[in-house]
Design an enzyme around this catalytic site. Sequence first.
Site, PDB file in Angstrom:
ATOM      1  N   LYS A  33      15.000  11.743   1.549  1.00  0.00           N
ATOM      2  CA  LYS A  33      14.821  13.196   1.544  1.00  0.00           C
ATOM      3  C   LYS A  33      15.054  13.758   2.940  1.00  0.00           C
ATOM      4  O   LYS A  33      14.267  13.509   3.860  1.00  0.00           O
ATOM      5  CB  LYS A  33      13.419  13.565   1.067  1.00  0.00           C
ATOM      6  CG  LYS A  33      13.038  12.995  -0.298  1.00  0.00           C
ATOM      7  CD  LYS A  33      11.629  13.405  -0.675  1.00  0.00           C
ATOM      8  CE  LYS A  33      11.141  12.645  -1.893  1.00  0.00           C
ATOM      9  NZ  LYS A  33      10.886  11.227  -1.611  1.00  0.00           N
ATOM     10  N   GLY A 134      -4.972  -4.259  -0.183  1.00  0.00           N
ATOM     11  CA  GLY A 134      -6.371  -4.040   0.162  1.00  0.00           C
ATOM     12  C   GLY A 134      -6.753  -2.576   0.154  1.00  0.00           C
ATOM     13  O   GLY A 134      -5.909  -1.687  -0.001  1.00  0.00           O
ATOM     14  N   SER A 136      -7.165   0.743   1.323  1.00  0.00           N
ATOM     15  CA  SER A 136      -6.638   1.430   2.506  1.00  0.00           C
ATOM     16  C   SER A 136      -5.957   2.737   2.143  1.00  0.00           C
ATOM     17  O   SER A 136      -4.766   2.747   1.856  1.00  0.00           O
ATOM     18  CB  SER A 136      -5.648   0.512   3.234  1.00  0.00           C
ATOM     19  OG  SER A 136      -4.716  -0.060   2.317  1.00  0.00           O
ATOM     20  N   ALA A 138      -4.125   6.066   2.956  1.00  0.00           N
ATOM     21  CA  ALA A 138      -3.267   6.485   4.064  1.00  0.00           C
ATOM     22  C   ALA A 138      -3.947   7.532   4.937  1.00  0.00           C
ATOM     23  O   ALA A 138      -3.851   7.506   6.168  1.00  0.00           O
ATOM     24  CB  ALA A 138      -1.954   7.044   3.511  1.00  0.00           C
ATOM     25  N   LYS A 189      -6.328  -2.865 -10.492  1.00  0.00           N
ATOM     26  CA  LYS A 189      -7.362  -1.891 -10.116  1.00  0.00           C
ATOM     27  C   LYS A 189      -6.882  -0.461 -10.316  1.00  0.00           C
ATOM     28  O   LYS A 189      -7.690   0.450 -10.527  1.00  0.00           O
ATOM     29  CB  LYS A 189      -7.845  -2.144  -8.690  1.00  0.00           C
ATOM     30  CG  LYS A 189      -6.779  -2.050  -7.608  1.00  0.00           C
ATOM     31  CD  LYS A 189      -6.575  -0.640  -7.080  1.00  0.00           C
ATOM     32  CE  LYS A 189      -5.399  -0.591  -6.132  1.00  0.00           C
ATOM     33  NZ  LYS A 189      -5.073   0.784  -5.691  1.00  0.00           N
ATOM     34  N   ASP A 242     -10.605  -3.019  -3.217  1.00  0.00           N
ATOM     35  CA  ASP A 242      -9.631  -2.036  -3.681  1.00  0.00           C
ATOM     36  C   ASP A 242     -10.170  -1.247  -4.873  1.00  0.00           C
ATOM     37  O   ASP A 242      -9.930  -0.039  -5.005  1.00  0.00           O
ATOM     38  CB  ASP A 242      -8.330  -2.754  -4.077  1.00  0.00           C
ATOM     39  CG  ASP A 242      -7.102  -2.085  -3.481  1.00  0.00           C
ATOM     40  OD1 ASP A 242      -7.217  -0.943  -3.011  1.00  0.00           O
ATOM     41  OD2 ASP A 242      -6.032  -2.711  -3.483  1.00  0.00           O
ATOM     42  N   GLU A 279       0.594   5.125  -9.674  1.00  0.00           N
ATOM     43  CA  GLU A 279       0.927   3.737 -10.023  1.00  0.00           C
ATOM     44  C   GLU A 279       0.167   3.229 -11.246  1.00  0.00           C
ATOM     45  O   GLU A 279       0.661   2.378 -11.976  1.00  0.00           O
ATOM     46  CB  GLU A 279       0.641   2.812  -8.825  1.00  0.00           C
ATOM     47  CG  GLU A 279       1.604   2.970  -7.663  1.00  0.00           C
ATOM     48  CD  GLU A 279       2.907   2.199  -7.862  1.00  0.00           C
ATOM     49  OE1 GLU A 279       3.273   1.917  -9.018  1.00  0.00           O
ATOM     50  OE2 GLU A 279       3.551   1.892  -6.850  1.00  0.00           O
TER      51      GLU A 279
END
Length: 330
Positions: A33, A134, A136, A138, A189, A242, A279
């Site tokens: 992009k 793991g 995390s 962003a 998860k 997670d 996801e």
Amino acid sequence: MSKVAFLGGGSFGTALSIMLAKKGLSVKIWDRKPKVISDINIKRENVKYLSGIVIPAGVTAFIDLENVIIGSELIVLAVPSHAIRELSKRITPYLKQNQIIVSIAKGIEEGSSKRISEIIEEEIPSNPIVILSGPSHAEEVALDIPTTVVVTSKNMEYAKIVQNVFMSSNFRVYTNEDIIGVEIGGAVKNIIALAAGISDGIGYGDNAKAALMTRGMSEIIKIGTRLGGKIETFYGLTGMGDLIVTCTSMHSRNRRAGILIGKGVSMEKACKDIGMVVEGIKAIRAFYELKEKEQISMPITDVLYKVLFEGKDPKDGVYELMSRNKKAEF
């Protein structure tokens, strides 16, 4: 290693880029992009995916994929799981064998049920592959909020190299030799986080979420160990860790999408409103196929599949889960 390339200018790739640039590494980002590229280079901000966070001068963005790969020692695939195969094919002509491939995607491939590392290995057979996973978000990594993750590989010497590259005072990296467990835990998860969000959207409370997370962990362990993962991995960062962060945080796009669906918003509208790949929705299709093939009982995944793809009312799904035959916990 001092030169790192991120292929994909999404939120997590950008956050990791910021962190590495603060350590003094030279970081390149590729994205398709032009707006993302110009925002990073001119505004010093990824407005679309990580708004409000200043990007250091050590990060430069490019539209030319070959330019980003050539000269980089570490290549991070920072795209959603469904784009991994296509991107792996695309970059193969530009790679040298000493470049380490790192994936931060979580999921399995629909149809083949292959893990991310298996997909990359099929397309890029000559390069070492490392998986980083793991709890995390962003948004927190970019703000230097203490975070712990795990890296794994078929060849743990490369995992240790990646551990050294990413380790910082606020980003602690562990190694884990169980590549199957790490990848499966990080993928399943997302399904449970979506279910937890739906529960929140309906208006249920902490009791319901605790039940979903606990029984969700049971589903992670069932399919993870069947596929060859070690049970202790699922009690670690890529399983329990997670699961906790994704089911409880408003940073979680899976949970946020679930909340909208629980309130009656369609799956398509929920994904559009989130504005990024959810996801968990792709994971539900893939793991539903896999658990049917493996004949594994995963009732939360079953019900969620019916809610998302067969039009079942979420409240009816909860009733189905709660009214199953009596059984022992273990």
